[in-house]
Scaffold this motif. Sequence first.
Motif: not given
Lengths: 260, 260
Positions: A150-154
Amino acid sequence: MPSHAEGKGSLAIVGLGPGKRDYMTARALKAIAGADYVLGHAMYLEPLAPLLAGKQVISSSMGKEVDRAQQAIDLARAHAVAIVSGGDAGVYGMASIVLEVLEHDGAEIDVEIIPGVTAANAAASRAGSPLSGDFAVISLSDLLTPLEVIEKRLDAVFSVGIPVVLYNPKSRGRPHNFSLAVEHARRHLDSGTPIAIVRNALREDEKTIIITLAEIEEHEPAIDMHTTVIIGGSESRIWRMGDDVKGIITPRGYHRKYVY
Amino acid sequence: MPSHAEGKGSLAIVGLGPGKRDYMTARALKAIAGADYVLGHAMYLEPLAPLLAGKQVISSSMGKEVDRAQQAIDLARAHAVAIVSGGDAGVYGMASIVLEVLEHDGAEIDVEIIPGVTAANAAASRAGSPLSGDFAVISLSDLLTPLEVIEKRLDAVFSVGIPVVLYNPKSRGRPHNFSLAVEHARRHLDSGTPIAIVRNALREDEKTIIITLAEIEEHEPAIDMHTTVIIGGSESRIWRMGDDVKGIITPRGYHRKYVY
């Protein structure tokens, strides 16, 4: 005796839209009207009560999605079945798990997926036009997706300045993911970037707050699991009429072509 | 004499959904039924013809969005006006330009934005469940957004493996942007990544083709301005029933938690 495998049943996977019947499609209403069995989470079935007279209603709680999908498929071998999701059934809804279980089960039944107004569009309509062009939809729930993914996508979507709709921004079980998302936003976006916090979009007790990235901490208590948060992109700005803050505008770019 | 500035009019910015009236919301139908004036592109007004008897209908062609927005606002000072968009009015639709012109004009009129089923969700519903979780929506039209900005966005969203919905994938004026998008996709995604080409989703002459990234060139002729293309993410796969290709599934991640 007719076999259940004969495929006389049908399965409609129905997106109900944001809440009130006014925002359902005619096709969704028709699928529910024609169903012998209606399955879904209690929260979504309640507003449908007037439509459910004389039907078998199977309501279940959150977290039982695999069982509910299997039950819908079993019933749909011989009956008209509607399984419902809030918003669009294809977005964080029941469509994928039903199709996965169906593929594994092999039941030969007619399946129809009926799209609905997803929370991104419902929330945006209460906040001006924040999603006028390109945008991304990211859920902060790490129940089924690892937090580092999720953090990479954000980070990726904030880095290119497109507006980002955050689904499941916060719940009691994961109160800190929202702050993480804000950290990623701040790495790439100006502190004046507008944010819409939309609670219960197009439902009773609807509430919309328009703020900037600089002010987000003081408004965090307003965010819960009934909230959709839209973080504007690099071109988004507050929409004002006179002194009133009315929402967010993400210009499409007409100003680069026309004078108005 | 009453002044037009008294604010007796109203303006509804209406998302019509993918096409047929079956996929409009009741709220959208009601806004059109209550309007004195209905404005929009001829393509979107045509299916509404039975609803438009007795109304002033102002249809215009693509590329006149600023004029149409101003005209809607002028009329809405004293009349009930509905201005329509296909899909969701807030996504590549009329909402942002109407709000921009309204802000500049300063007219004090009641404005309601009525969300609709956007093309991403309509197309996805015909292709299984390709957008089950996080996703991005990117338009390949460089009419209002510079191509280098579009390319950066494509690269960012493909790099994190989320499914990407391409709006305006191709038109006669820009036949090469789609190939550029495919180049960016190939930089990050496996050649087996599934792709849905959905033409006229939920309209007459609907057609859906499910292929992989490796096969895209031979299917490029099927892509035009009435098409929405969904490029799956790193977890997306073909959905099969027996030997039949039925669509795309992007698993939500239940398989990481449950056995089924």
